[in-house]
Write a protein that holds these residues in place. Structure first.
Motif, mmCIF file in Angstrom:
data_model
loop_
_atom_site.group_PDB
_atom_site.id
_atom_site.type_symbol
_atom_site.label_atom_id
_atom_site.label_comp_id
_atom_site.label_asym_id
_atom_site.label_seq_id
_atom_site.Cartn_x
_atom_site.Cartn_y
_atom_site.Cartn_z
ATOM 1 N N MET A 1 -21.016 -13.477 -36.651
ATOM 2 C CA MET A 1 -21.196 -14.894 -36.724
ATOM 3 C C MET A 1 -22.275 -15.244 -37.752
ATOM 4 S SD MET A 1 -21.782 -17.225 -33.478
ATOM 5 C CE MET A 1 -21.683 -18.932 -33.460
ATOM 6 N N LEU A 2 -23.383 -14.516 -37.713
ATOM 7 C CA LEU A 2 -24.430 -14.775 -38.687
ATOM 8 C C LEU A 2 -23.962 -14.494 -40.102
ATOM 9 C CD1 LEU A 2 -27.616 -13.360 -36.935
ATOM 10 C CD2 LEU A 2 -27.014 -15.743 -37.315
ATOM 11 N N LEU A 3 -23.139 -13.465 -40.273
ATOM 12 C CA LEU A 3 -22.647 -13.152 -41.613
ATOM 13 C C LEU A 3 -21.793 -14.291 -42.165
ATOM 14 C CD1 LEU A 3 -21.797 -9.373 -41.183
ATOM 15 C CD2 LEU A 3 -23.740 -10.371 -42.389
ATOM 16 N N ALA A 4 -21.025 -14.918 -41.310
ATOM 17 C CA ALA A 4 -20.199 -16.046 -41.752
ATOM 18 C C ALA A 4 -21.073 -17.225 -42.170
ATOM 19 C CB ALA A 4 -19.240 -16.460 -40.640
ATOM 20 N N ALA B 1 -22.859 -16.501 -45.531
ATOM 21 C CA ALA B 1 -21.987 -16.637 -46.700
ATOM 22 C C ALA B 1 -21.911 -18.089 -47.177
ATOM 23 C CB ALA B 1 -20.591 -16.117 -46.377
ATOM 24 N N LYS B 2 -22.125 -19.027 -46.267
ATOM 25 C CA LYS B 2 -22.041 -20.453 -46.604
ATOM 26 C C LYS B 2 -23.390 -21.043 -47.009
ATOM 27 C CE LYS B 2 -18.269 -21.080 -43.352
ATOM 28 N NZ LYS B 2 -17.830 -21.713 -42.102
ATOM 29 N N LEU B 3 -24.464 -20.256 -46.875
ATOM 30 C CA LEU B 3 -25.805 -20.751 -47.153
ATOM 31 C C LEU B 3 -26.420 -19.943 -48.301
ATOM 32 C CD1 LEU B 3 -27.981 -22.750 -46.231
ATOM 33 C CD2 LEU B 3 -28.768 -21.025 -44.618
ATOM 34 N N PRO B 4 -26.336 -20.459 -49.523
ATOM 35 C CA PRO B 4 -26.834 -19.723 -50.683
ATOM 36 C C PRO B 4 -28.293 -19.292 -50.501
ATOM 37 C CG PRO B 4 -25.646 -21.681 -51.387
ATOM 38 C CD PRO B 4 -25.812 -21.775 -49.892
#
Length: 75
Positions: free
Chosen positions: A1-4, A7-10
């Motif tokens: 979940m954290l990896l997802a 990926a959306k937070l530069p």
């Protein structure tokens, strides 16, 4: 979940250490030695055959991994 989310937070990153790790296990009632032996063997065989890893892969759970055998708690 954290990896997802990462990926959306530069510029964000997920730490490698097991902070916030969730460990799963099986529970067997006291006095059920045969049941404990069967359950333990079943789980170890599933891990050895790669079945647990296959389930993780099918569920598309990045960052999850098959755990090692933990010491049994005698409470």
């Amino acid at each position: 979940m954290l990896l997802a989310y990462s990926a959306k937070l530069p510029g964000s990153r997920v730490l490698d250490d097991p902070y916030g790790t969730n460990l799963l296990g099986m529970v067997v009632s006291k006095g059920q030695a045969a049941r404990l032996a069967y359950t333990s063997e079943f789980i170890e065989q599933a891990k050895t055959l790669g079945l647990v890893q296959q389930a993780i892969d099918r569920a598309d759970l990045p960052g999850h991994q098959v755990g090692t055998r933990q010491k049994q708690l005698n409470r």
